[in-house]
Design a protein around this motif. Structure first.
Motif, PDB file in Angstrom:
ATOM      1  N   CYS A 187      -3.590  12.456  -9.290  1.00  0.00           N
ATOM      2  CA  CYS A 187      -5.039  12.275  -9.390  1.00  0.00           C
ATOM      3  C   CYS A 187      -5.555  11.289  -8.342  1.00  0.00           C
ATOM      4  CB  CYS A 187      -5.419  11.786 -10.788  1.00  0.00           C
ATOM      5  SG  CYS A 187      -5.205  13.012 -12.077  1.00  0.00           S
ATOM      6  N   VAL A 188      -4.861  10.169  -8.210  1.00  0.00           N
ATOM      7  CA  VAL A 188      -5.277   9.147  -7.248  1.00  0.00           C
ATOM      8  C   VAL A 188      -5.197   9.689  -5.824  1.00  0.00           C
ATOM      9  CG1 VAL A 188      -4.702   6.876  -6.291  1.00  0.00           C
ATOM     10  CG2 VAL A 188      -4.711   7.214  -8.765  1.00  0.00           C
ATOM     11  N   GLU A 231       3.287   1.708 -16.147  1.00  0.00           N
ATOM     12  CA  GLU A 231       2.585   0.979 -17.206  1.00  0.00           C
ATOM     13  C   GLU A 231       1.087   1.293 -17.194  1.00  0.00           C
ATOM     14  OE1 GLU A 231       5.235  -3.033 -17.817  1.00  0.00           O
ATOM     15  OE2 GLU A 231       4.167  -2.819 -15.894  1.00  0.00           O
ATOM     16  N   TYR A 232       0.495   1.409 -16.005  1.00  0.00           N
ATOM     17  CA  TYR A 232      -0.918   1.799 -15.923  1.00  0.00           C
ATOM     18  C   TYR A 232      -1.103   3.218 -16.458  1.00  0.00           C
ATOM     19  CZ  TYR A 232      -2.036  -2.357 -13.176  1.00  0.00           C
ATOM     20  OH  TYR A 232      -2.222  -3.652 -12.762  1.00  0.00           O
ATOM     21  N   ALA A 233      -0.206   4.112 -16.102  1.00  0.00           N
ATOM     22  CA  ALA A 233      -0.284   5.491 -16.589  1.00  0.00           C
ATOM     23  C   ALA A 233      -0.198   5.516 -18.108  1.00  0.00           C
ATOM     24  CB  ALA A 233       0.831   6.332 -15.967  1.00  0.00           C
ATOM     25  N   VAL A 282      -4.817   8.473  -0.723  1.00  0.00           N
ATOM     26  CA  VAL A 282      -3.676   7.562  -0.653  1.00  0.00           C
ATOM     27  C   VAL A 282      -2.996   7.510  -2.020  1.00  0.00           C
ATOM     28  CG1 VAL A 282      -4.566   6.131   1.229  1.00  0.00           C
ATOM     29  CG2 VAL A 282      -5.100   5.528  -1.118  1.00  0.00           C
ATOM     30  N   THR A 283      -1.791   6.997  -2.049  1.00  0.00           N
ATOM     31  CA  THR A 283      -1.018   6.978  -3.288  1.00  0.00           C
ATOM     32  C   THR A 283      -1.510   5.885  -4.237  1.00  0.00           C
ATOM     33  OG1 THR A 283       0.609   5.418  -2.429  1.00  0.00           O
ATOM     34  CG2 THR A 283       1.034   7.776  -2.042  1.00  0.00           C
ATOM     35  N   ALA A 284      -1.154   6.037  -5.502  1.00  0.00           N
ATOM     36  CA  ALA A 284      -1.484   5.023  -6.506  1.00  0.00           C
ATOM     37  C   ALA A 284      -0.818   3.700  -6.149  1.00  0.00           C
ATOM     38  CB  ALA A 284      -1.050   5.496  -7.892  1.00  0.00           C
ATOM     39  N   LYS A 285       0.397   3.781  -5.651  1.00  0.00           N
ATOM     40  CA  LYS A 285       1.121   2.571  -5.258  1.00  0.00           C
ATOM     41  C   LYS A 285       0.379   1.835  -4.140  1.00  0.00           C
ATOM     42  CE  LYS A 285       5.669   0.921  -3.917  1.00  0.00           C
ATOM     43  NZ  LYS A 285       7.051   1.230  -3.609  1.00  0.00           N
ATOM     44  N   LYS A 286      -0.177   2.585  -3.191  1.00  0.00           N
ATOM     45  CA  LYS A 286      -0.920   1.983  -2.082  1.00  0.00           C
ATOM     46  C   LYS A 286      -2.217   1.334  -2.583  1.00  0.00           C
ATOM     47  CE  LYS A 286      -1.815   0.971   2.188  1.00  0.00           C
ATOM     48  NZ  LYS A 286      -1.241  -0.254   2.721  1.00  0.00           N
ATOM     49  N   TYR A 324      -5.067  -3.773  -3.709  1.00  0.00           N
ATOM     50  CA  TYR A 324      -5.716  -4.735  -4.600  1.00  0.00           C
ATOM     51  C   TYR A 324      -4.914  -6.034  -4.673  1.00  0.00           C
ATOM     52  CZ  TYR A 324      -9.452  -1.737  -6.358  1.00  0.00           C
ATOM     53  OH  TYR A 324     -10.591  -0.970  -6.471  1.00  0.00           O
ATOM     54  N   MET A 325      -3.601  -5.922  -4.722  1.00  0.00           N
ATOM     55  CA  MET A 325      -2.757  -7.113  -4.768  1.00  0.00           C
ATOM     56  C   MET A 325      -2.926  -7.936  -3.488  1.00  0.00           C
ATOM     57  SD  MET A 325       0.708  -5.571  -6.501  1.00  0.00           S
ATOM     58  CE  MET A 325       1.631  -7.093  -6.367  1.00  0.00           C
TER      59      MET A 325
END
Length: 170
Positions: free
Chosen positions: A104-105, A89-91, A111-115, A120-121
């Motif tokens: 890119c992240v 959804e962010y993408a 680190v991964t986008a998921k990480k 942040y969560m």
């Protein structure tokens, strides 16, 4: 939080900013009843000094495309006020594919986008646990978890302790 800086400090500004950071740290370590007020005042001075430096900055650092995408991704995460979205959804909001966002992240931060999203969560969960009296279940629902048990499992995987145990820490 994870993106590269948008400004470079000049060699003239660097010692002043470093000195302010050092002073804040030394004051923080003191066992004094006024240390919080003093640190708060030094932080204000630091922020005003940085505002002055950035306001006078002539050398902007040009971000590469992957760095720009990473910064935009983090901005989207920070705008969330309730339920976090998926990486896909962010993408979609950035008009790129999830795979490209992840590449890119990873390239920008290591680190991964998921990480990044998970970090942040977790940061938001910790803030809610420390700064509110809401129950763990209420916080879970506020953050978009369907079940409090999923939130507890998520928090424990990221922090090593349960939200209730975290809340009891000094």
């Amino acid at each position: 939080m994870n993106s590269n800086p948008a400004y470079k400090l000049s060699q003239l500004d660097l010692p002043l900013i470093k000195n302010l950071f050092d002073t804040i740290y030394e004051e923080f370590k003191k066992d004094d009843s006024h240390k919080v007020e003093i640190v708060r005042s030094y932080v204000l001075v630091l922020l005003l000094q940085i505002k002055r430096v950035v306001g006078n900055a002539t050398e902007l650092v040009q971000l590469k495309r992957y760095q720009e995408i990473t910064a935009n991704f983090e901005e989207l995460i920070l705008r969330e006020t309730s339920k976090y979205k998926t990486i896909a959804e962010y993408a979609d909001q950035l008009n790129i594919t999830p795979i490209y966002l992840s590449e890119c992240v990873k390239k920008a931060t290591g680190v991964t986008a998921k990480k990044i999203l998970s970090n942040y969560m977790t940061l938001r969960a910790k803030a809610l646990l420390q700064q509110t009296t809401s129950s763990v279940a209420q916080i879970a629902y506020e953050m978009g978890f369907d079940e409090p048990t999923n939130f507890i499992k998520f928090f424990k995987n990221n922090e090593g302790i349960t939200p209730a145990a975290f809340r009891k820490l000094p």
